[in-house]
Design an enzyme around this catalytic site. Sequence first.
Site, PDB file in Angstrom:
ATOM      1  N   CYS A   1     -50.509   1.673 -84.299  1.00 31.77           N
ATOM      2  CA  CYS A   1     -51.164   2.632 -86.020  1.00 31.77           C
ATOM      3  C   CYS A   1     -52.764   2.665 -86.185  1.00 31.77           C
ATOM      4  CB  CYS A   1     -50.436   1.772 -86.275  1.00 31.77           C
ATOM      5  SG  CYS A   1     -48.316   2.044 -86.096  1.00 31.77           S
TER       6      CYS A   1
ATOM      7  N   ASP B   1     -52.456   3.596 -96.280  1.00 28.58           N
ATOM      8  CA  ASP B   1     -51.777   3.967 -95.281  1.00 28.58           C
ATOM      9  C   ASP B   1     -51.904   4.904 -94.312  1.00 28.58           C
ATOM     10  OD1 ASP B   1     -49.919   2.163 -95.477  1.00 28.58           O
ATOM     11  OD2 ASP B   1     -48.247   3.945 -95.786  1.00 28.58           O
TER      12      ASP B   1
ATOM     13  N   HIS C   1     -40.477   4.960 -85.456  1.00 27.19           N
ATOM     14  CA  HIS C   1     -41.484   5.880 -84.930  1.00 27.19           C
ATOM     15  C   HIS C   1     -42.032   5.776 -83.438  1.00 27.19           C
ATOM     16  CE1 HIS C   1     -45.077   7.824 -87.768  1.00 27.19           C
ATOM     17  NE2 HIS C   1     -44.349   8.257 -87.596  1.00 27.19           N
TER      18      HIS C   1
END
Length: 292
Positions: free
Chosen positions: A285, A91, A191
């Site tokens: 992201c 990630d 988020h």
Amino acid sequence: MTSVSLLGPGDEPIVLGVTTPATPVRVPTTRRYLMCPPEYFTVEYAINPWMDPTQPISTSLAVQQWTDLKDTYERLGHKVDLIEPQPGLPDMVFSANSGTVIDGQVLGSRFRAEQRAAEADHFRRWFLANGYTNVVMPERTNEAEGDFTWTGKYLLAGTGFRTDPLAHSEAQEVLGVPVISLQLVDPRYYHLDVALFVLADDLVAYYPEAFSPGSQRVLRRLFPDAVIATAEDAECLGLNAVSDGRHVVLPVEATHLAEEVAKRGFEPVFVDISELRKSGGGPKCCTMELRD
């Protein structure tokens, strides 16, 4: 009165909305971003509702989609810096979660999930090696631009799933900017950056149902002219978008949201992030903004 259109993935014209003489003229500003190639991208654990380790993943497709995103930024005139990906950290491609930079001051991250904890120190070392002298690693859990969104005036700070509420006051002390806390209530939008993004100055787009009733009232008070996203906009991670003040980079499925921002004078720029979305990530992201 004119229509706004651009080419979709198959080069077919897409009419995105109608501008009028009263529509503001949007001016882009050059940005600097930090990104991490998804060389080791996979989904081998589940730390949000989007992740399913039993589903097939194509790392090569993720690399292609990430490269297209990076190329899009550079085509729009922005500068992209890179950090070296690390094995065992699939990630790490989601660089937005590893630092918040305002006026050259860096507040690092402290991840809630142990699977991502090691990412924070790799980014800390990158900052120090690239001329950042004011780097503070947090005592409280915060996942950086995942839950911290800078409007140019306020730091909107999300909590509810990842970031410790006490990290909000820590961010205010370290970054020296006013912080406004917002409570997230839908685990799919774990988020802040999958529920809200800044278009320009005092204008944001957000999905109200991702927030508590009190936070919805705060957002209405702060941003009465906000673009209000639909459930469909949110479900394709359409709000995980990046704006430079004119161009809005967002997932190709977010056609309704694109039409709404086009009505406000912005130019939607579509990208395909379908493989990265399998880990709960999108354009934002993958993109940490370096505000020097």
